[in-house]
Design a protein around this motif. Structure first.
Motif, PDB file in Angstrom:
ATOM      1  N   PHE A  71      14.723  -5.557  27.164  1.00  0.00           N
ATOM      2  CA  PHE A  71      13.586  -5.061  26.399  1.00  0.00           C
ATOM      3  C   PHE A  71      13.371  -3.603  26.766  1.00  0.00           C
ATOM      4  O   PHE A  71      13.352  -3.244  27.946  1.00  0.00           O
ATOM      5  CB  PHE A  71      12.319  -5.876  26.702  1.00  0.00           C
ATOM      6  N   LEU A  72      13.215  -2.752  25.762  1.00  0.00           N
ATOM      7  CA  LEU A  72      13.009  -1.320  25.965  1.00  0.00           C
ATOM      8  C   LEU A  72      11.736  -0.895  25.239  1.00  0.00           C
ATOM      9  O   LEU A  72      11.550  -1.232  24.072  1.00  0.00           O
ATOM     10  CB  LEU A  72      14.190  -0.527  25.412  1.00  0.00           C
ATOM     11  N   LEU A  73      10.897  -0.149  25.916  1.00  0.00           N
ATOM     12  CA  LEU A  73       9.659   0.363  25.336  1.00  0.00           C
ATOM     13  C   LEU A  73       9.840   1.833  25.005  1.00  0.00           C
ATOM     14  O   LEU A  73      10.257   2.623  25.857  1.00  0.00           O
ATOM     15  CB  LEU A  73       8.499   0.196  26.333  1.00  0.00           C
ATOM     16  N   VAL A  74       9.533   2.198  23.769  1.00  0.00           N
ATOM     17  CA  VAL A  74       9.529   3.607  23.357  1.00  0.00           C
ATOM     18  C   VAL A  74       8.096   3.933  22.960  1.00  0.00           C
ATOM     19  O   VAL A  74       7.518   3.269  22.100  1.00  0.00           O
ATOM     20  CB  VAL A  74      10.501   3.877  22.190  1.00  0.00           C
ATOM     21  N   GLU A  75       7.531   4.940  23.613  1.00  0.00           N
ATOM     22  CA  GLU A  75       6.135   5.319  23.380  1.00  0.00           C
ATOM     23  C   GLU A  75       6.040   6.581  22.542  1.00  0.00           C
ATOM     24  O   GLU A  75       6.983   7.357  22.452  1.00  0.00           O
ATOM     25  CB  GLU A  75       5.431   5.561  24.721  1.00  0.00           C
ATOM     26  N   GLU A  76       4.874   6.779  21.933  1.00  0.00           N
ATOM     27  CA  GLU A  76       4.528   7.991  21.180  1.00  0.00           C
ATOM     28  C   GLU A  76       5.511   8.293  20.053  1.00  0.00           C
ATOM     29  O   GLU A  76       5.948   9.418  19.861  1.00  0.00           O
ATOM     30  CB  GLU A  76       4.380   9.176  22.120  1.00  0.00           C
ATOM     31  N   ILE A  77       5.822   7.265  19.282  1.00  0.00           N
ATOM     32  CA  ILE A  77       6.702   7.421  18.124  1.00  0.00           C
ATOM     33  C   ILE A  77       5.844   7.825  16.928  1.00  0.00           C
ATOM     34  O   ILE A  77       4.890   7.129  16.586  1.00  0.00           O
ATOM     35  CB  ILE A  77       7.419   6.099  17.796  1.00  0.00           C
ATOM     36  N   PRO A  78       6.147   8.935  16.262  1.00  0.00           N
ATOM     37  CA  PRO A  78       5.379   9.313  15.079  1.00  0.00           C
ATOM     38  C   PRO A  78       5.608   8.306  13.953  1.00  0.00           C
ATOM     39  O   PRO A  78       6.741   7.913  13.677  1.00  0.00           O
ATOM     40  CB  PRO A  78       5.915  10.693  14.708  1.00  0.00           C
ATOM     41  N   ALA A  79       4.518   7.865  13.339  1.00  0.00           N
ATOM     42  CA  ALA A  79       4.602   6.864  12.268  1.00  0.00           C
ATOM     43  C   ALA A  79       3.542   7.136  11.215  1.00  0.00           C
ATOM     44  O   ALA A  79       2.503   7.725  11.499  1.00  0.00           O
ATOM     45  CB  ALA A  79       4.391   5.465  12.846  1.00  0.00           C
ATOM     46  N   GLN A  80       3.840   6.689  10.007  1.00  0.00           N
ATOM     47  CA  GLN A  80       2.852   6.650   8.947  1.00  0.00           C
ATOM     48  C   GLN A  80       2.285   5.240   8.985  1.00  0.00           C
ATOM     49  O   GLN A  80       3.033   4.280   8.805  1.00  0.00           O
ATOM     50  CB  GLN A  80       3.496   6.933   7.587  1.00  0.00           C
ATOM     51  N   VAL A  81       0.988   5.103   9.221  1.00  0.00           N
ATOM     52  CA  VAL A  81       0.367   3.793   9.346  1.00  0.00           C
ATOM     53  C   VAL A  81      -0.421   3.497   8.071  1.00  0.00           C
ATOM     54  O   VAL A  81      -1.287   4.289   7.663  1.00  0.00           O
ATOM     55  CB  VAL A  81      -0.540   3.725  10.590  1.00  0.00           C
ATOM     56  N   CYS A  82      -0.110   2.379   7.445  1.00  0.00           N
ATOM     57  CA  CYS A  82      -0.739   1.986   6.188  1.00  0.00           C
ATOM     58  C   CYS A  82      -2.258   1.895   6.362  1.00  0.00           C
ATOM     59  O   CYS A  82      -2.739   1.232   7.276  1.00  0.00           O
ATOM     60  CB  CYS A  82      -0.173   0.646   5.722  1.00  0.00           C
ATOM     61  N   GLY A 101       0.818  -1.216   0.000  1.00  0.00           N
ATOM     62  CA  GLY A 101       0.000   0.000   0.000  1.00  0.00           C
ATOM     63  C   GLY A 101       0.846   1.257   0.000  1.00  0.00           C
ATOM     64  O   GLY A 101       1.987   1.254   0.453  1.00  0.00           O
ATOM     65  N   THR A 102       0.274   2.342  -0.513  1.00  0.00           N
ATOM     66  CA  THR A 102       0.993   3.615  -0.566  1.00  0.00           C
ATOM     67  C   THR A 102       0.271   4.730   0.182  1.00  0.00           C
ATOM     68  O   THR A 102       0.799   5.824   0.288  1.00  0.00           O
ATOM     69  CB  THR A 102       1.199   4.051  -2.028  1.00  0.00           C
ATOM     70  N   GLU A 103      -0.897   4.470   0.732  1.00  0.00           N
ATOM     71  CA  GLU A 103      -1.636   5.479   1.485  1.00  0.00           C
ATOM     72  C   GLU A 103      -1.515   5.197   2.974  1.00  0.00           C
ATOM     73  O   GLU A 103      -1.630   4.058   3.411  1.00  0.00           O
ATOM     74  CB  GLU A 103      -3.103   5.476   1.084  1.00  0.00           C
ATOM     75  N   ALA A 104      -1.259   6.270   3.751  1.00  0.00           N
ATOM     76  CA  ALA A 104      -1.058   6.105   5.184  1.00  0.00           C
ATOM     77  C   ALA A 104      -1.602   7.305   5.936  1.00  0.00           C
ATOM     78  O   ALA A 104      -1.862   8.353   5.353  1.00  0.00           O
ATOM     79  CB  ALA A 104       0.425   5.923   5.480  1.00  0.00           C
ATOM     80  N   ARG A 105      -1.775   7.126   7.250  1.00  0.00           N
ATOM     81  CA  ARG A 105      -2.164   8.240   8.118  1.00  0.00           C
ATOM     82  C   ARG A 105      -1.110   8.384   9.209  1.00  0.00           C
ATOM     83  O   ARG A 105      -0.463   7.416   9.591  1.00  0.00           O
ATOM     84  CB  ARG A 105      -3.544   8.020   8.710  1.00  0.00           C
ATOM     85  N   GLN A 106      -0.936   9.597   9.725  1.00  0.00           N
ATOM     86  CA  GLN A 106       0.022   9.871  10.785  1.00  0.00           C
ATOM     87  C   GLN A 106      -0.562   9.435  12.125  1.00  0.00           C
ATOM     88  O   GLN A 106      -1.698   9.783  12.449  1.00  0.00           O
ATOM     89  CB  GLN A 106       0.339  11.379  10.826  1.00  0.00           C
ATOM     90  N   GLU A 107       0.190   8.654  12.901  1.00  0.00           N
ATOM     91  CA  GLU A 107      -0.230   8.211  14.232  1.00  0.00           C
ATOM     92  C   GLU A 107       0.974   8.178  15.156  1.00  0.00           C
ATOM     93  O   GLU A 107       2.110   8.170  14.698  1.00  0.00           O
ATOM     94  CB  GLU A 107      -0.827   6.806  14.186  1.00  0.00           C
ATOM     95  N   LEU A 108       0.713   8.123  16.463  1.00  0.00           N
ATOM     96  CA  LEU A 108       1.755   7.892  17.454  1.00  0.00           C
ATOM     97  C   LEU A 108       1.637   6.446  17.896  1.00  0.00           C
ATOM     98  O   LEU A 108       0.565   6.003  18.295  1.00  0.00           O
ATOM     99  CB  LEU A 108       1.591   8.836  18.649  1.00  0.00           C
ATOM    100  N   VAL A 109       2.737   5.696  17.816  1.00  0.00           N
ATOM    101  CA  VAL A 109       2.731   4.276  18.141  1.00  0.00           C
ATOM    102  C   VAL A 109       3.788   3.987  19.204  1.00  0.00           C
ATOM    103  O   VAL A 109       4.660   4.811  19.484  1.00  0.00           O
ATOM    104  CB  VAL A 109       2.990   3.404  16.886  1.00  0.00           C
ATOM    105  N   SER A 110       3.708   2.808  19.793  1.00  0.00           N
ATOM    106  CA  SER A 110       4.704   2.330  20.750  1.00  0.00           C
ATOM    107  C   SER A 110       5.400   1.114  20.151  1.00  0.00           C
ATOM    108  O   SER A 110       4.783   0.319  19.450  1.00  0.00           O
ATOM    109  CB  SER A 110       4.044   1.936  22.072  1.00  0.00           C
TER     110      SER A 110
END
Length: 114
Positions: free
Chosen positions: A65-76, A47-56
């Motif tokens: 194990f390390l958790l990183v929260e609120e990472i900006p991502a383009q979600v398909c 896919g080539t269409e995405a929306r901006q979201e904050l992910v962990s």
């Protein structure tokens, strides 16, 4: 599909995205954004269409194990797979490899499948 000239121009300008898989591997293996170049296209479904979201995301670095929260991502929009910008990957890589202290710690339950 994009013309090759357009793809080359985007690469030269640093305008590309990292798939979730490439993002996690680059951060975990401490690979600088300058060392890995991937043109954005959802690697899960194409896919080539995405929306901006904050992910962990959870990373396994140096036996922890390390958790990183609120990472900006383009979600398909087609399959929900996140992709990450070059700048985001680089910032997260630096965070988990010692340029920042964790905000907090959380307990992690571990289960054995077998």
């Amino acid at each position: 599909m994009k013309p090759l000239a357009e793809i080359r121009e985007q690469l030269a300008l640093g305008q590309f995205e990292f798939s979730r898989h490439a993002f996690k591997r680059a951060v975990e293996r401490n690979i600088s954004a300058r060392e890995e170049v991937i043109v954005f296209r959802c690697h899960a479904c194409g896919g080539t269409e995405a929306r901006q979201e904050l992910v962990s995301e959870v990373f396994y670095v140096d036996g922890r194990f390390l958790l990183v929260e609120e990472i900006p991502a383009q979600v398909c929009l087609r399959c929900g797979e996140p992709s990450f910008s070059r700048e985001t990957m680089e910032k997260v890589r630096r965070l988990v490899h010692g340029e920042a202290e964790p905000e907090r710690s959380v307990e992690l339950d571990v289960y054995a499948y077998a």
